[in-house]
Design an enzyme around this catalytic site. Structure first.
Site, PDB file in Angstrom:
ATOM      1  N   ALA A   1      47.347 -64.433 -69.362  1.00 14.36           N
ATOM      2  CA  ALA A   1      48.588 -64.208 -70.112  1.00 14.36           C
ATOM      3  C   ALA A   1      48.392 -63.218 -71.259  1.00 14.36           C
ATOM      4  CB  ALA A   1      49.142 -65.529 -70.640  1.00 14.36           C
TER       5      ALA A   1
ATOM      6  N   ARG B   1      41.495 -82.924 -82.483  1.00 17.92           N
ATOM      7  CA  ARG B   1      40.260 -82.393 -81.901  1.00 17.92           C
ATOM      8  C   ARG B   1      39.044 -82.815 -82.746  1.00 17.92           C
ATOM      9  NH1 ARG B   1      38.342 -77.380 -83.355  1.00 17.92           N
ATOM     10  NH2 ARG B   1      36.733 -76.560 -82.011  1.00 17.92           N
TER      11      ARG B   1
ATOM     12  N   ILE C   1      46.251 -60.724 -71.440  1.00 15.62           N
ATOM     13  CA  ILE C   1      46.153 -59.349 -70.922  1.00 15.62           C
ATOM     14  C   ILE C   1      47.501 -58.889 -70.384  1.00 15.62           C
ATOM     15  CG2 ILE C   1      45.085 -57.960 -69.088  1.00 15.62           C
ATOM     16  CD1 ILE C   1      42.495 -59.536 -69.744  1.00 15.62           C
TER      17      ILE C   1
ATOM     18  N   GLU D   1      57.930 -73.885 -80.561  1.00 16.34           N
ATOM     19  CA  GLU D   1      57.501 -73.956 -79.161  1.00 16.34           C
ATOM     20  C   GLU D   1      55.997 -74.220 -79.104  1.00 16.34           C
ATOM     21  OE1 GLU D   1      58.604 -71.211 -75.514  1.00 16.34           O
ATOM     22  OE2 GLU D   1      56.914 -70.353 -76.582  1.00 16.34           O
TER      23      GLU D   1
ATOM     24  N   ARG E   1      49.869 -72.509 -79.750  1.00 12.01           N
ATOM     25  CA  ARG E   1      49.320 -72.449 -78.403  1.00 12.01           C
ATOM     26  C   ARG E   1      48.073 -73.327 -78.370  1.00 12.01           C
ATOM     27  NH1 ARG E   1      49.321 -66.355 -76.927  1.00 12.01           N
ATOM     28  NH2 ARG E   1      51.525 -66.684 -76.467  1.00 12.01           N
TER      29      ARG E   1
ATOM     30  N   LYS F   1      44.583 -79.694 -84.712  1.00 18.43           N
ATOM     31  CA  LYS F   1      43.145 -79.501 -84.955  1.00 18.43           C
ATOM     32  C   LYS F   1      42.514 -80.821 -85.370  1.00 18.43           C
ATOM     33  CE  LYS F   1      42.572 -74.693 -86.291  1.00 18.43           C
ATOM     34  NZ  LYS F   1      42.146 -73.795 -87.365  1.00 18.43           N
TER      35      LYS F   1
HETATM   36  P1  0O2 Z   1      37.690 -73.583 -85.331  1.00 25.56           P
HETATM   37  O1  0O2 Z   1      37.410 -74.884 -86.023  1.00 25.56           O
HETATM   38  O2  0O2 Z   1      36.469 -72.800 -85.021  1.00 25.56           O
HETATM   39  O3  0O2 Z   1      38.612 -73.762 -84.160  1.00 25.56           O
HETATM   40  P2  0O2 Z   1      43.185 -70.278 -89.011  1.00 25.56           P
HETATM   41  O4  0O2 Z   1      44.512 -70.175 -89.673  1.00 25.56           O
HETATM   42  O5  0O2 Z   1      42.076 -69.544 -89.733  1.00 25.56           O
HETATM   43  O6  0O2 Z   1      42.801 -71.682 -88.664  1.00 25.56           O
HETATM   44  P3  0O2 Z   1      43.915 -68.159 -87.355  1.00 25.56           P
HETATM   45  O7  0O2 Z   1      43.631 -67.252 -88.503  1.00 25.56           O
HETATM   46  O8  0O2 Z   1      45.314 -68.279 -86.869  1.00 25.56           O
HETATM   47  O9  0O2 Z   1      43.353 -69.596 -87.633  1.00 25.56           O
HETATM   48  O10 0O2 Z   1      42.958 -67.700 -86.232  1.00 25.56           O
HETATM   49  P4  0O2 Z   1      43.262 -67.324 -84.719  1.00 25.56           P
HETATM   50  O11 0O2 Z   1      42.703 -65.966 -84.499  1.00 25.56           O
HETATM   51  O12 0O2 Z   1      44.676 -67.602 -84.374  1.00 25.56           O
HETATM   52  O13 0O2 Z   1      42.331 -68.326 -83.944  1.00 25.56           O
HETATM   53  C1  0O2 Z   1      42.466 -69.697 -84.126  1.00 25.56           C
HETATM   54  C2  0O2 Z   1      41.177 -70.383 -83.766  1.00 25.56           C
HETATM   55  O14 0O2 Z   1      40.929 -70.249 -82.374  1.00 25.56           O
HETATM   56  C3  0O2 Z   1      39.986 -69.820 -84.494  1.00 25.56           C
HETATM   57  O15 0O2 Z   1      39.191 -70.906 -84.883  1.00 25.56           O
HETATM   58  C4  0O2 Z   1      39.251 -69.022 -83.421  1.00 25.56           C
HETATM   59  O16 0O2 Z   1      37.875 -69.015 -83.634  1.00 25.56           O
HETATM   60  C5  0O2 Z   1      39.589 -69.814 -82.183  1.00 25.56           C
HETATM   61  N1  0O2 Z   1      39.512 -68.989 -80.967  1.00 25.56           N
HETATM   62  C6  0O2 Z   1      40.153 -67.851 -80.674  1.00 25.56           C
HETATM   63  N2  0O2 Z   1      39.825 -67.433 -79.446  1.00 25.56           N
HETATM   64  C7  0O2 Z   1      38.949 -68.338 -78.941  1.00 25.56           C
HETATM   65  C8  0O2 Z   1      38.274 -68.478 -77.696  1.00 25.56           C
HETATM   66  O17 0O2 Z   1      38.404 -67.658 -76.776  1.00 25.56           O
HETATM   67  N3  0O2 Z   1      37.468 -69.589 -77.551  1.00 25.56           N
HETATM   68  C9  0O2 Z   1      37.326 -70.518 -78.532  1.00 25.56           C
HETATM   69  N4  0O2 Z   1      36.552 -71.588 -78.326  1.00 25.56           N
HETATM   70  N5  0O2 Z   1      37.953 -70.419 -79.717  1.00 25.56           N
HETATM   71  C10 0O2 Z   1      38.754 -69.338 -79.923  1.00 25.56           C
HETATM   72  P5  0O2 Z   1      39.347 -71.505 -86.349  1.00 25.56           P
HETATM   73  O18 0O2 Z   1      40.765 -71.908 -86.511  1.00 25.56           O
HETATM   74  O19 0O2 Z   1      38.857 -70.501 -87.336  1.00 25.56           O
HETATM   75  O20 0O2 Z   1      38.452 -72.770 -86.424  1.00 25.56           O
HETATM   76  P1  0O2 Z   2      56.037 -63.283 -78.375  1.00 27.43           P
HETATM   77  O1  0O2 Z   2      56.737 -63.252 -79.648  1.00 27.43           O
HETATM   78  O2  0O2 Z   2      55.519 -61.962 -77.956  1.00 27.43           O
HETATM   79  O3  0O2 Z   2      55.018 -64.373 -78.289  1.00 27.43           O
HETATM   80  P2  0O2 Z   2      61.959 -64.935 -72.741  1.00 27.43           P
HETATM   81  O4  0O2 Z   2      60.955 -64.607 -71.663  1.00 27.43           O
HETATM   82  O5  0O2 Z   2      61.323 -65.099 -74.086  1.00 27.43           O
HETATM   83  O6  0O2 Z   2      63.104 -64.001 -72.741  1.00 27.43           O
HETATM   84  P3  0O2 Z   2      62.570 -67.773 -72.801  1.00 27.43           P
HETATM   85  O7  0O2 Z   2      63.205 -68.597 -71.751  1.00 27.43           O
HETATM   86  O8  0O2 Z   2      63.088 -67.868 -74.178  1.00 27.43           O
HETATM   87  O9  0O2 Z   2      62.604 -66.290 -72.279  1.00 27.43           O
HETATM   88  O10 0O2 Z   2      61.115 -68.118 -72.957  1.00 27.43           O
HETATM   89  P4  0O2 Z   2      59.973 -68.533 -71.965  1.00 27.43           P
HETATM   90  O11 0O2 Z   2      59.854 -67.578 -70.844  1.00 27.43           O
HETATM   91  O12 0O2 Z   2      60.045 -69.959 -71.642  1.00 27.43           O
HETATM   92  O13 0O2 Z   2      58.769 -68.400 -72.978  1.00 27.43           O
HETATM   93  C1  0O2 Z   2      58.627 -67.341 -73.840  1.00 27.43           C
HETATM   94  C2  0O2 Z   2      57.150 -67.165 -74.183  1.00 27.43           C
HETATM   95  O14 0O2 Z   2      56.350 -67.644 -73.096  1.00 27.43           O
HETATM   96  C3  0O2 Z   2      56.781 -65.707 -74.293  1.00 27.43           C
HETATM   97  O15 0O2 Z   2      56.962 -65.296 -75.594  1.00 27.43           O
HETATM   98  C4  0O2 Z   2      55.327 -65.683 -73.911  1.00 27.43           C
HETATM   99  O16 0O2 Z   2      54.524 -66.128 -74.967  1.00 27.43           O
HETATM  100  C5  0O2 Z   2      55.315 -66.706 -72.817  1.00 27.43           C
HETATM  101  N1  0O2 Z   2      55.635 -66.086 -71.505  1.00 27.43           N
HETATM  102  C6  0O2 Z   2      56.694 -66.368 -70.736  1.00 27.43           C
HETATM  103  N2  0O2 Z   2      56.650 -65.632 -69.595  1.00 27.43           N
HETATM  104  C7  0O2 Z   2      55.539 -64.872 -69.656  1.00 27.43           C
HETATM  105  C8  0O2 Z   2      54.934 -63.919 -68.777  1.00 27.43           C
HETATM  106  O17 0O2 Z   2      55.433 -63.603 -67.686  1.00 27.43           O
HETATM  107  N3  0O2 Z   2      53.774 -63.354 -69.196  1.00 27.43           N
HETATM  108  C9  0O2 Z   2      53.195 -63.660 -70.386  1.00 27.43           C
HETATM  109  N4  0O2 Z   2      52.064 -63.059 -70.704  1.00 27.43           N
HETATM  110  N5  0O2 Z   2      53.741 -64.560 -71.239  1.00 27.43           N
HETATM  111  C10 0O2 Z   2      54.893 -65.156 -70.881  1.00 27.43           C
HETATM  112  P5  0O2 Z   2      57.352 -63.777 -75.870  1.00 27.43           P
HETATM  113  O18 0O2 Z   2      58.796 -63.586 -75.604  1.00 27.43           O
HETATM  114  O19 0O2 Z   2      56.421 -62.880 -75.151  1.00 27.43           O
HETATM  115  O20 0O2 Z   2      57.201 -63.680 -77.392  1.00 27.43           O
END
Ligand code: 0O2
Ligand code: 0O2
Length: 265
Positions: free
Chosen positions: A152, A26, A154, A140, A76, A23
């Site tokens: 991903a 950014r 959905i 990761e 992520r 962050k």
């Molecule tokens: P900023 O500065 O607005 O990015 P936290 O621990 O509070 O930082 P947390 O609780 O893990 O973060 O939140 P979450 O739900 O994982 O989301 C992380 C950040 O990604 C949040 O911003 C969300 O507003 C932002 N976010 C989620 N989805 C989207 C999206 O589709 N578009 C955009 N632009 N942002 C998204 P922060 O971290 O509050 O602060």
């Molecule tokens: P969580 O906890 O739900 O986030 P694995 O598929 O995990 O058995 P590997 O080799 O360990 O095999 O991992 P891979 O495929 O490199 O990466 C694992 C993570 O990548 C997944 O976490 C997802 O977040 C994402 N991912 C990998 N393949 C797909 C896919 O086909 N669709 C979606 N939506 N995400 C994918 P997990 O396991 O879902 O854990």
């Protein structure tokens, strides 16, 4: 029975630290009005149920979980455009051997998964300072575009509902929508420069407006109400016309006056 809470606290700390670090990149770039390849960042610690499920799937013994499951901590990084993913990758590679160690990479963009999944994964080792000394854990980093993330997210929830046994019809639709998401990334990439310029202009405009408003406020604070009223009127007129260059000039003039008064204080 493993002490999950005690184990996972280290992973929670890693996720928080990594989120803060990316962050910061950014925020720094945005502060300098530079384009940031990072749009937003999320992070999670894998659920205990998912850890157990994965351990069973790969026949990982209890005591091997931490050294064999590499995505217990995961962040992520979402990007607007596909080429931003490779810029973020460069940023990570520059840190290799400093605050993190890259173990290996998985390019599911060039090698799309059978499901239609696309993302770039980097597996790292990350040092954590705990109450009992330093510990190195796996984490990761997934890097993807907003379109890849949409798909991903959905698909993941559907997978969760059907426990991987997704009906054929839905699977086909998901494949088609993965192709549509891919197409969307391609289209957006074509107008990338246009989009970035528009976003930059928006940032500069909003910075200029807040600087004008703050400086008018400053004039009032130091008792220069006549000048503040004059500038406020000019600002309102310029705003109505909507000419950015005029607004910029006005901003520079107000700043010059405020700096001058402050120099004599
Ligand atoms: P900023 O500065 O607005 O990015 P936290 O621990 O509070 O930082 P947390 O609780 O893990 O973060 O939140 P979450 O739900 O994982 O989301 C992380 C950040 O990604 C949040 O911003 C969300 O507003 C932002 N976010 C989620 N989805 C989207 C999206 O589709 N578009 C955009 N632009 N942002 C998204 P922060 O971290 O509050 O602060
Ligand atoms: P969580 O906890 O739900 O986030 P694995 O598929 O995990 O058995 P590997 O080799 O360990 O095999 O991992 P891979 O495929 O490199 O990466 C694992 C993570 O990548 C997944 O976490 C997802 O977040 C994402 N991912 C990998 N393949 C797909 C896919 O086909 N669709 C979606 N939506 N995400 C994918 P997990 O396991 O879902 O854990």
């Amino acid at each position: 029975m493993r002490q999950w809470k005690k184990i996972l606290i280290t992973y929670e700390q890693a996720v928080e630290e990594l989120k803060v670090k990316f962050k910061a990149i950014r925020s720094e770039l945005r502060l300098m009005n530079e384009y940031s390849p990072i749009e937003f960042i999320t992070g999670r610690v894998k659920r205990v149920s998912s850890i157990i499920e994965k351990a069973k799937k790969y026949e990982i013994a209890d005591h091997e979980i931490e050294e064999k499951i590499e995505d217990i901590a995961g962040i992520r990084i979402m990007c607007q455009f596909v080429d931003d993913i490779y810029k973020v990758l460069e940023l990570i590679r520059e840190r290799d051997g400093k605050d993190l160690k890259i173990q290996y990479e998985k390019d599911y963009i060039k090698n799309q998964k059978e499901s239609g999944y696309r993302s770039y994964h980097v597996i790292i080792k990350y040092p954590i300072q705990t109450a009992f000394g330093q510990k190195e854990i796996f984490a990761e980093i997934q890097i993807r575009t907003l379109a890849m993330n949409f798909w991903a997210t959905i698909e993941h929830s559907i997978n969760y509902k059907y426990k991987k046994n997704i009906p054929k019809k839905i699977k086909e639709r998901l494949k088609k929508s993965a192709e549509a998401a891919h197409q969307l990334d391609e289209e957006m990439w074509q107008i990338r420069d246009e989009v970035i310029n528009a976003q930059k202009l928006f940032e500069v405009k909003s910075d200029t407006v807040s600087s004008v408003v703050n400086n008018i406020q400053m004039l009032r604070v130091i008792g220069k109400d006549v000048e503040a009223d004059q500038f406020q009127k000019e600002f309102d007129d310029t705003w109505d016309i909507g000419n950015f260059m005029e607004l910029k000039k006005l901003g520079d003039r107000i700043k010059y006056i405020v700096d001058k008064y402050q120099a004599f204080e």
